[in-house]
Every structure is written in structure tokens, then in C-alpha cells.
Design a protein around this motif. Structure first.
Motif: not given
Length: 215
Positions: A133-139, A144-153, A165-168, A190-196
Motif C-alpha cells: 500500500l502506498a500514497f502518492i502525491f502528484l503535482k 487537478l482537472k477532470k481529464k486527468q481524473v478520468k485518466e487516473l481512473e 491543497a498545498g504543494q501537491f 506520468y504519461a498523463i498530460e499535466g503531471v509534473e
């Protein structure tokens, strides 16, 4: 002249005979009897219907249509369901002093109002070979955009997606077979557009995992 005046006098109106009056009276009486008979039939039908409705459904003090909030009985039902989502309406009703049908109606309203959003079976991740089990913070660029959420799903190993809220801007809960599987997951992320960038927290043991507290 007198004879002419006598002829011009209007003829007196004849009163209806006794037989006609009796016929009208009987017709009115028959109508009244028919109306009373129909009322009696309707009352009997309503009485039969009410006999099959439990008293606590007919006089449920916390019942609201539509429901604008939840009362103590609703909270008690939610406590039971949070401990055992497979409990029957009768079993729940015994604990909250309601009949099975009354409990069913309350649970139905709680679902319709979006208070109960669903029920799932809890599975031991170790038993199915998913102990890591791991927790990943993404910047993400621009947040965050709906398009990114759909790709993560689309990544099945991701169990939860949170906006933060905050750094990530994104928090992911990820569960896999082993740490080595994380490499493939990061490639897809990282293949998702916008993930830095990202930061990962790996857990060794889960001490507590429970449903929301119900006051």
C-alpha cells in the motif's frame, strides 16, 4: 262581454297526481340509498388496506416526506449498517424498535437522499495478493482537472483519488502486489498530460481503517 271575459281567463295549472309525486319520491330515496351503499363499500376497502399497514409505518414520528434531515432513529440505523451492511431489515428493526417494513422505508429514503451511497464487502488485501500500500502525491500543472481524473481512473491499482491543497494537488491511494509494480504505475501516471512531479509514501502496516464516525 262577460261571457268573452270568462273565455279569456287562463286555465288553472293542474297539480301532478299523487302517483307522479310518489314516483319522484321513490327515485330520490333510491339515489340516497345508492350513495350510502357506495360510501360503505369505499370505507370497507380503506379499512382493509389500513389493516395490513404496521402501526409504526402509519405513525412514524421521525418520518418526513421528503426527508429534510436525519433523526436519532436514522442515525441508529446507520450505526447498525456501518457495522454490518448485510443485516436484514428485520434484524435492524429489532435494534432500533421498528418493524421490518418501517425499517425498509427509512433505508430507502436514506438511499434516495444520497445519505447511503452504497454497500461494499471489505476484502483482506493480503488474502488476494495485494499487500503493498502506498500514497502518492502528484503535482499537476494548473491544478487537478477532470481529464486527468478520468485518466487516473483507468489505472486499476488506484483505489482513491483526492484533490488536495498545498504543494501537491492530487493524492492517490495505490495498492499492488509488490514495490516492483510501482514502476509500471508511475509510467502510466506520468504519461498523463499535466503531471509534473510526485512524492510517494509507503506504508508498512495499517492500524486503523473504519467507516465515518456516526454521532
Amino acid at each position: 262581454m262577460n261571457a268573452l271575459r270568462h273565455r279569456l281567463k287562463p286555465a288553472a295549472k293542474r297539480r301532478p297526481g299523487r302517483g307522479v309525486r310518489l314516483a319522484k319520491h321513490r327515485a330520490i330515496c333510491d339515489c340516497l340509498v345508492y350513495i350510502r351503499f357506495v360510501k360503505l363499500i369505499i370505507c370497507k376497502i380503506l379499512f382493509c388496506i389500513l389493516r395490513f399497514i404496521p402501526n409504526d409505518v402509519k405513525r412514524d414520528p421521525g418520518r418526513k416526506q421528503p426527508m429534510t434531515g436525519i433523526d436519532e432513529v436514522d442515525l441508529a440505523i446507520l450505526r447498525v449498517l456501518s457495522d454490518d451492511a448485510t443485516a436484514t431489515n428485520v434484524a435492524i428493526g429489532k435494534q432500533v424498535n421498528l418493524s421490518g417494513p418501517a425499517t425498509f422505508e427509512r433505508i430507502k429514503r436514506l438511499k434516495n437522499d444520497g445519505i447511503i451511497t452504497g454497500s461494499r464487502t471489505e476484502i483482506d488485501p493480503h488474502a488476494i495478493g495485494r499487500p503493498f500500500l502506498a500514497f502518492i502525491f502528484l503535482k499537476a500543472k494548473g491544478g487537478l482537472k477532470k481529464k486527468q481524473v478520468k485518466e487516473l481512473e483507468k489505472i486499476p491499482e488506484i483505489e482513491e483519488i483526492h484533490s488536495t491543497a498545498g504543494q501537491f494537488s492530487i493524492l492517490l491511494k495505490v495498492r499492488t502486489r509488490a514495490a516492483a509494480d510501482m514502476e509500471d504505475i508511475f509510467e502510466r501516471i506520468y504519461a498523463i498530460e499535466g503531471v509534473e512531479s510526485s512524492e510517494t509514501i509507503i506504508t508498512f502496516h495499517t492500524f486503523l481503517s473504519r467507516a465515518p464516525h456516526i454521532p
